[in-house]
Scaffold this active site. Structure first.
Site, PDB file in Angstrom:
ATOM      1  N   THR A 173       0.881  -1.164   0.000  1.00 56.52           N
ATOM      2  CA  THR A 173       0.000   0.000   0.000  1.00 56.52           C
ATOM      3  C   THR A 173       0.914   1.207   0.000  1.00 56.52           C
ATOM      4  OG1 THR A 173      -1.648  -1.187   1.288  1.00 56.52           O
ATOM      5  CG2 THR A 173      -1.747   1.195   1.389  1.00 56.52           C
ATOM      6  N   ARG A 201     -13.088  -8.185  -2.442  1.00 60.52           N
ATOM      7  CA  ARG A 201     -12.495  -7.902  -1.131  1.00 60.52           C
ATOM      8  C   ARG A 201     -11.964  -6.479  -1.055  1.00 60.52           C
ATOM      9  NH1 ARG A 201      -7.116  -6.194   0.719  1.00 60.52           N
ATOM     10  NH2 ARG A 201      -6.888  -6.927   2.859  1.00 60.52           N
ATOM     11  N   GLY A 203      -9.788  -3.934   1.708  1.00 57.74           N
ATOM     12  CA  GLY A 203      -8.999  -3.899   2.924  1.00 57.74           C
ATOM     13  C   GLY A 203      -9.202  -2.624   3.716  1.00 57.74           C
ATOM     14  N   GLY A 225      -0.597  -3.074   5.834  1.00 57.02           N
ATOM     15  CA  GLY A 225      -0.438  -4.318   6.580  1.00 57.02           C
ATOM     16  C   GLY A 225      -1.584  -5.271   6.388  1.00 57.02           C
ATOM     17  N   GLY A 227      -4.793  -6.092   6.274  1.00 51.84           N
ATOM     18  CA  GLY A 227      -5.965  -5.230   6.218  1.00 51.84           C
ATOM     19  C   GLY A 227      -7.107  -5.654   7.112  1.00 51.84           C
TER      20      GLY A 227
END
Length: 308
Positions: A173, A201, A203, A225, A227
């Site tokens: 990210t 999905r 996060g 990290g 999520g």
């Protein structure tokens, strides 16, 4: 003495070690981080606002295929790219975010349009794509986001287990937090999610209070990290709340909340900027692509945990 400003950026955390990255990947990532720092710093040094600075920094990282956001985003199980982003202004806690967008070159700028040109906070999927066109943002063919390395990662994951999910600690990210010369903070986060994600999905990155949060009463936070765990903990808001209600410094607050994430089985990192100009980063992984710059002359990038 001129008013002070500060900026911190990240480009993802995870199992990023010297034996995992080639020298070329290391150098390329550092160059990308440096370019993003310069873009955000130029805004702040010119007296610009934190919101403009974080958007400028994140746009550079979105265009850089070394990072999992925009160009270079990871692939879903179906072989497509679904992009998420968020931005938040600490002055009044206005926020905008998007999830599952497929054609906007710079999703962070679309998130800002959601904040400024719509009555909503979060738009997703085909609706967000339509809104992007209506707002005149640059559209690209989905192939713009593709890179051979991300495709290879998906193929490798699928070859191991058709139902696999990338839990192997590579969280790509990108994000930025800043404090401008007026003492206002802002944050922006953008991501391609995780390799092999399914069923639309989403996060923590586009979720205000989880991966992205800014409040002039406390601090601005951007996360990377695991999520699902970052969502359950509400990491961004939690760090800001500790700052507001206990008076903790931002380093202590960030370390404490990431320890809570770790206790629940998650890992990652976060960057934080406070209205007094203080900045911090915290990570529980072997590495996090990151950088920091201040009006006092600091300008540095780092990748591995032992770089301080």
């Amino acid at each position: 003495m001129s008013p002070s400003w500060s900026l911190v950026i990240h480009g993802g955390a995870g199992r990023i070690t010297r034996d995992v990255l080639t020298p070329e990947q290391d150098a390329g990532a550092r160059a990308g981080l440096d370019a993003a720092l310069k873009a955000g710093s130029a805004v702040l040094a010119d007296g610009g606002g934190a919101l403009d600075a974080v958007e400028a920094a994140v746009r550079v990282l979105e265009d850089d295929p070394h990072f999992n956001a925009g160009r270079g985003a990871c692939f879903t199980r179906e072989g497509t790219n679904e992009l998420d982003a968020a931005i938040m202004d600490g002055r009044d806690r206005r926020a905008g975010s998007v999830a599952g967008v497929t054609r906007t070159r710079n999703p962070v700028s679309l998130a800002r349009k959601v904040m400024e040109a719509s009555p909503h906070v979060l738009l997703a999927g085909s609706g967000a794509d339509r809104f992007s066109v209506e707002q005149g943002l640059e559209q690209v063919d989905p192939s713009w986001f593709h890179t051979d390395e991300r495709r290879r990662q998906l193929d490798e994951l699928l070859s191991r287990n058709a139902d696999a999910f990338d839990s192997d600690m590579k969280y790509g990210t990108v994000g930025a937090v800043a404090c401008d010369t007026q003492g206002h903070v802002a944050t922006a986060t953008s991501t391609g999610g995780v390799t092999g994600k399914r069923w639309g999905r989403i996060g923590d990155s586009p979720l205000i209070g989880a991966g992205t949060y800014a409040d002039d009463r406390a601090c601005a936070v951007s996360c990377t990290g695991s999520g699902e765990v970052f969502i359950r903990v509400g990491v961004g808001h939690e760090i800001a709340a500790r700052r507001r209600f206990t008076g903790e410094d931002i380093q202590t607050a960030a370390d404490t909340v990431l320890a809570e994430v770790k206790a629940l089985g998650g890992t990652g990192g976060t960057i934080v900027a406070a209205p007094d100009g203080a900045i911090a980063w915290s990570l529980t992984t072997a590495g996090m692509y990151r950088g920091r710059a201040t009006s006092a002359g600091e300008h540095r990038v780092a990748i591995y945990a032992d770089e301080g």
